[in-house]
Write a protein that holds these residues in place. Structure first.
Motif, PDB file in Angstrom:
ATOM      1  N   PRO A 172       9.860  29.855 -38.496  1.00 41.34           N
ATOM      2  CA  PRO A 172       9.154  29.764 -39.142  1.00 41.34           C
ATOM      3  C   PRO A 172       9.176  28.697 -39.912  1.00 41.34           C
ATOM      4  O   PRO A 172       9.238  27.336 -39.181  1.00 41.34           O
ATOM      5  CB  PRO A 172      10.532  30.431 -40.015  1.00 41.34           C
ATOM      6  N   LYS A 173       8.407  28.448 -40.986  1.00 40.83           N
ATOM      7  CA  LYS A 173       7.960  27.032 -41.690  1.00 40.83           C
ATOM      8  C   LYS A 173       9.087  26.770 -42.350  1.00 40.83           C
ATOM      9  O   LYS A 173       9.484  24.988 -42.471  1.00 40.83           O
ATOM     10  CB  LYS A 173       6.753  27.695 -41.990  1.00 40.83           C
ATOM     11  N   TYR A 174       9.729  27.487 -43.183  1.00 39.82           N
ATOM     12  CA  TYR A 174      10.079  27.246 -44.167  1.00 39.82           C
ATOM     13  C   TYR A 174      11.331  28.289 -43.651  1.00 39.82           C
ATOM     14  O   TYR A 174      11.792  29.364 -43.372  1.00 39.82           O
ATOM     15  CB  TYR A 174       9.869  27.793 -45.292  1.00 39.82           C
ATOM     16  N   THR A 175      12.694  27.599 -44.846  1.00 38.58           N
ATOM     17  CA  THR A 175      13.995  28.334 -44.791  1.00 38.58           C
ATOM     18  C   THR A 175      14.547  28.523 -46.209  1.00 38.58           C
ATOM     19  O   THR A 175      14.276  27.300 -46.167  1.00 38.58           O
ATOM     20  CB  THR A 175      15.162  28.194 -42.974  1.00 38.58           C
ATOM     21  N   ASN A 202      -4.047  30.502 -45.518  1.00 34.93           N
ATOM     22  CA  ASN A 202      -3.810  29.326 -46.252  1.00 34.93           C
ATOM     23  C   ASN A 202      -2.649  29.804 -47.308  1.00 34.93           C
ATOM     24  O   ASN A 202      -1.799  29.072 -48.440  1.00 34.93           O
ATOM     25  CB  ASN A 202      -3.692  27.598 -46.348  1.00 34.93           C
ATOM     26  N   GLN A 203      -3.300  30.810 -48.627  1.00 35.76           N
ATOM     27  CA  GLN A 203      -3.321  30.805 -49.385  1.00 35.76           C
ATOM     28  C   GLN A 203      -1.562  32.221 -49.523  1.00 35.76           C
ATOM     29  O   GLN A 203      -1.469  33.044 -50.673  1.00 35.76           O
ATOM     30  CB  GLN A 203      -4.328  32.073 -49.795  1.00 35.76           C
ATOM     31  N   VAL A 204      -1.507  32.705 -48.325  1.00 32.30           N
ATOM     32  CA  VAL A 204      -0.642  33.704 -48.445  1.00 32.30           C
ATOM     33  C   VAL A 204       1.022  33.333 -47.265  1.00 32.30           C
ATOM     34  O   VAL A 204       0.936  32.671 -46.739  1.00 32.30           O
ATOM     35  CB  VAL A 204      -1.199  34.980 -47.021  1.00 32.30           C
ATOM     36  N   MET A 205       2.154  33.841 -47.854  1.00 34.58           N
ATOM     37  CA  MET A 205       3.591  33.262 -47.204  1.00 34.58           C
ATOM     38  C   MET A 205       3.686  34.759 -46.704  1.00 34.58           C
ATOM     39  O   MET A 205       4.135  35.561 -47.277  1.00 34.58           O
ATOM     40  CB  MET A 205       4.151  32.914 -48.079  1.00 34.58           C
ATOM     41  N   MET A 206       4.744  34.647 -46.061  1.00 33.50           N
ATOM     42  CA  MET A 206       4.951  35.423 -45.744  1.00 33.50           C
ATOM     43  C   MET A 206       6.604  35.849 -44.870  1.00 33.50           C
ATOM     44  O   MET A 206       6.942  34.850 -44.751  1.00 33.50           O
ATOM     45  CB  MET A 206       5.075  36.252 -44.145  1.00 33.50           C
ATOM     46  N   THR A 240      10.594  40.463 -35.545  1.00 32.11           N
ATOM     47  CA  THR A 240       9.459  41.838 -36.523  1.00 32.11           C
ATOM     48  C   THR A 240       8.528  40.665 -37.535  1.00 32.11           C
ATOM     49  O   THR A 240       7.871  40.434 -37.413  1.00 32.11           O
ATOM     50  CB  THR A 240      10.425  42.533 -37.577  1.00 32.11           C
ATOM     51  N   ASP A 241       9.520  39.875 -39.093  1.00 34.44           N
ATOM     52  CA  ASP A 241       8.574  39.518 -39.832  1.00 34.44           C
ATOM     53  C   ASP A 241       8.230  38.282 -39.576  1.00 34.44           C
ATOM     54  O   ASP A 241       7.077  37.237 -39.464  1.00 34.44           O
ATOM     55  CB  ASP A 241       9.874  39.269 -41.050  1.00 34.44           C
ATOM     56  N   MET A 242       9.060  37.199 -38.324  1.00 31.38           N
ATOM     57  CA  MET A 242       8.361  35.783 -38.799  1.00 31.38           C
ATOM     58  C   MET A 242       6.852  36.101 -37.180  1.00 31.38           C
ATOM     59  O   MET A 242       6.738  35.243 -38.166  1.00 31.38           O
ATOM     60  CB  MET A 242       9.373  34.794 -38.341  1.00 31.38           C
ATOM     61  N   GLN A 243       7.412  36.425 -36.882  1.00 38.66           N
ATOM     62  CA  GLN A 243       5.898  36.916 -35.544  1.00 38.66           C
ATOM     63  C   GLN A 243       4.599  37.121 -36.101  1.00 38.66           C
ATOM     64  O   GLN A 243       3.959  36.496 -35.857  1.00 38.66           O
ATOM     65  CB  GLN A 243       7.064  37.734 -33.850  1.00 38.66           C
ATOM     66  N   LEU A 260      11.322  32.557 -43.256  1.00 42.79           N
ATOM     67  CA  LEU A 260      12.637  33.311 -43.031  1.00 42.79           C
ATOM     68  C   LEU A 260      14.748  33.216 -43.824  1.00 42.79           C
ATOM     69  O   LEU A 260      14.100  31.635 -44.623  1.00 42.79           O
ATOM     70  CB  LEU A 260      13.779  32.047 -41.347  1.00 42.79           C
ATOM     71  N   VAL A 261      14.425  34.518 -44.401  1.00 46.67           N
ATOM     72  CA  VAL A 261      15.813  33.971 -45.782  1.00 46.67           C
ATOM     73  C   VAL A 261      17.031  34.397 -44.840  1.00 46.67           C
ATOM     74  O   VAL A 261      16.856  35.256 -44.038  1.00 46.67           O
ATOM     75  CB  VAL A 261      15.844  35.010 -46.134  1.00 46.67           C
TER      76      VAL A 261
END
Length: 174
Positions: A5-8, A108-112, A119-122, A133-134
């Motif tokens: 993930p880019k962020y946690t 670049n306007q969307v964050m997952m 599943t989510d990060m990939q 990632l949370v």
């Protein structure tokens, strides 16, 4: 990297709409179970509703991207008027890409945001959007998620994290 993930952050509920606006984020795509809603407790729906309203006030759209079926997801989200894509087939990126394009947004306007690497990060990384990632909202998982968690431990090891991910209170590079 595919799973990184880019962020946690601790929880999706710590997302700050001002920071998201500064980053140019127009849509937050989120997993449902254990990210927005505890999979086994629907009381967290009130928090989800507050987050949706807070994001909307900042002109940021909340969209749920879920592998669950439409009946299950709609039952939870329709009362709150939250848009969703069901049967997303994550980790494939197609649902994220299709919804992003449908909304007329750039990558670049969307964050997952999600609680799972596999599943989510990939899916987010394959779709080329920002990934967050949370921590899972509850410690328990449905049977199929338990399988993913087993493999996640291996991935954490190979990423050199060995389950030592530091979850921050707010959005900072992971």
């Amino acid at each position: 990297m595919l799973f990184r993930p880019k962020y946690t952050i601790d929880t999706i509920y710590n997302l700050d709409p001002r920071k998201l606006n500064e980053m140019g984020i127009k849509a937050v795509f989120s997993d449902l179970d254990n990210t927005l809603l505890a999979w086994n407790k629907f009381e967290t729906a009130k928090e989800m509703d507050k987050l949706n309203k807070k994001l909307a006030k900042a002109n940021i759209k909340l969209v749920v991207i879920s592998n669950n079926n439409a009946e299950r997801v709609g039952k939870v989200l329709n009362p709150y008027h939250i848009d969703f894509v069901a049967k997303a087939r994550k980790p494939l990126p197609f649902a994220i890409t299709r919804k992003r394009e449908e909304m007329g947004l750039n990558k670049n306007q969307v964050m997952m945001v999600g609680d799972q690497l596999i599943t989510d990060m990939q899916a987010g990384n394959l779709a080329g959007v920002e990934t967050v990632l949370v921590k899972p909202l509850v410690e328990t998982d449905k049977w199929n998620t338990r399988i993913n968690r087993f493999f996640e431990k291996i991935i954490f090891f190979f990423l050199g994290l060995s389950h030592r991910v530091t979850f921050k209170e707010n959005l900072q590079n992971g």
